[in-house]
Design an enzyme around this catalytic site. Structure first.
Site: not given
Ligand code: PXG
Length: 287
Positions: A52, A151, A184
């Site tokens: 990713r 991301k 989301e």
């Molecule tokens: N949607 C968004 C917008 C995200 O930033 C997810 C879904 C979940 O993806 P993963 O791969 O983690 O299952 C994310 C996750 C936090 C934090 O502090 C979360 C994310 C990035 C930075 C901080 O909760 N990304």
């Protein structure tokens, strides 16, 4: 002592790990990142996170200056040096140092940063009782503007949504896309459970395709629950039997109240609990 910080070939600690004010990651949010978990000293789904990261970089015309296997080894080395059994890794690729102009050609060398630290998103009682959420007025980026599948270091719309939730005194926010479809949460993907079937928005609709989301879909199919990747409205959430969020930091967490409405019976539902348990087991197993 943690955190361990690696920047372009050198290790630092919290006091010494610094970046230039001319890094376009800081000046313009020009860069991409990953948040990754370590369970039991093993990095959870590192290949998926690296895939990713490289795809996000490609999406913004950014070339990661290290080959994927090299970065893979580097992340594992940094985790080893941290001495942490349970950790949270933040991996960033920024456009690098340039001058005060948008043009990325002014940045000859992208920077790679790897931070190994810890994270705890919610106290245990939120997992026991479920989160209270509201729908934020701030939508996610339009998929043809800055694709939510990238991301990127531009998290302001998600932060603004989060601030709406904080101002209203709730735990978390649900974000819609520009058309009003459910997208989301601020840093998590979402699922509704209706009649034993999981429903979640498809990645092509314009959401971040979460690594945890994909793992939970696999686990749900293993447990013979139906999984449908379909566009959802708030109606689908309000009328669901259960609702839960997934993310690297949060893992699997129920939402029991949304926009003042009780979801299902107002407690984490049986399928949510089952999948949270299976996810924990998967994380410890590490595959
Ligand atoms: N949607 C968004 C917008 C995200 O930033 C997810 C879904 C979940 O993806 P993963 O791969 O983690 O299952 C994310 C996750 C936090 C934090 O502090 C979360 C994310 C990035 C930075 C901080 O909760 N990304």
């Amino acid at each position: 002592m943690p955190p361990i910080i690696w920047i372009d070939g050198t290790y630092y600690d919290r006091a010494t790990g610094k970046v230039s004010v001319f890094d376009h990651g800081l000046l313009y949010g020009d860069g991409v990142f990953e948040g990754i978990r370590v369970y039991n000293r093993r990095v959870f789904r590192l290949p998926q996170h690296l895939d990713r990261l490289y795809a996000s970089a490609k999406g913004v015309w950014l070339e990661v200056p290290l080959a994927k296997p090299v970065l893979h080894r580097l992340v594992e080395e940094a985790v080893g040096k941290s001495g942490l059994d349970e950790a949270y890794i933040r991996l960033l690729v920024t456009r690098g140092v340039g001058d005060l102009g948008l043009d990325p050609r002014k940045c000859p060398k992208p920077s790679v940063i790897c931070i190994v630290d810890t994270i705890q998103l919610w106290p245990q009682d939120r997992y026991d009782k479920g989160l209270v959420a509201l729908t934020a007025a701030t939508p996610i980026h339009h998929r043809e503007s800055l694709s939510p599948r990238i991301k990127s270091l531009n998290y302001l719309s998600h932060i603004l949504a989060k601030v709406e939730g904080i101002a209203a005194g709730v735990d978390e926010v649900i974000m819609l896309d520009a058309q009003g479809y459910v997208a989301e949460a601020s840093g998590m993907n979402l699922f509704a459970v209706t009649n034993g079937t999981l429903k979640t928005p498809p990645a092509y609709a314009g959401i971040l395709r979460g690594v945890t989301r994909d793992a939970v879909i696999e686990l749900a199919r293993e447990a013979t629950y139906g999984v449908e990747e379909v566009p959802l409205n708030r109606y689908d959430l309000y009328t669901a039997d259960e609702m839960f969020l997934t993310g690297t930091a949060a893992e699997v967490v129920a939402v029991t109240k949304l926009d003042g409405r009780v979801i299902g019976h107002g407690q984490p539902g049986p399928i949510t609990k089952e999948l949270a348990k299976r996810f924990k087991a998967l994380a410890i197993r590490g595959d």
